[in-house]
Design an enzyme around this catalytic site. Structure first.
Site, PDB file in Angstrom:
ATOM      1  CE  LYS A  10      40.771  38.179  36.628  1.00  0.00           C
ATOM      2  NZ  LYS A  10      41.123  38.983  35.467  1.00  0.00           N
ATOM      3  CB  CYS A  11      34.159  39.762  42.701  1.00  0.00           C
ATOM      4  SG  CYS A  11      33.036  40.563  43.866  1.00  0.00           S
ATOM      5  N   GLY A  12      35.967  39.575  45.638  1.00  0.00           N
ATOM      6  CA  GLY A  12      35.955  39.036  46.987  1.00  0.00           C
ATOM      7  C   GLY A  12      34.562  38.705  47.485  1.00  0.00           C
TER       8      GLY A  12
END
Length: 114
Positions: A10-12
């Protein structure tokens, strides 16, 4: 070369770091979704030691209750135990290769250990 990434999909920044690893010829990537499979306190201690940083420097503040819990000022053992019990407290992504460990913020830091 083998590279292990402690990854949050979920973390860019974590996704961008993983892309760098996957696009680098000769790198065999092991992906560990640390929210599903948290590292132990001992493993975290080893990662931070090898990265040349303290557990407090690897503590995720944004989006967590770390400050309210007093973790930024806590001793190493307390921080590591909290991270192992609640892996959302681990700043990401951490990458480990035979050349060392980096907290890859920004994602280009991974190039230092490839």
């Amino acid at each position: 070369m083998k590279a292990t990434i402690w990854h949050n999909p979920k973390c860019g920044t974590s996704r961008k770091t993983l892309a760098i690893l996957e696009e680098t010829p000769g790198v065999e990537v092991e992906v560990i979704e640390y929210l599903k499979t948290p590292p132990s306190a001992d493993k975290l201690a080893q990662l931070y030691r090898d990265a040349g940083m303290t557990p407090q420097q690897g503590l995720r503040i944004r989006g967590t209750d770390a400050t309210e819990r007093g973790l930024p000022d806590a001793d190493d053992a307390t921080v590591l135990a909290a991270m192992a019990a609640d892996p959302i407290l681990v700043e990401r992504p951490l990458v480990e290769t035979g050349k060392g460990v980096r907290l890859c913020r920004p994602q280009e830091r991974v190039l230092e250990i490839l």
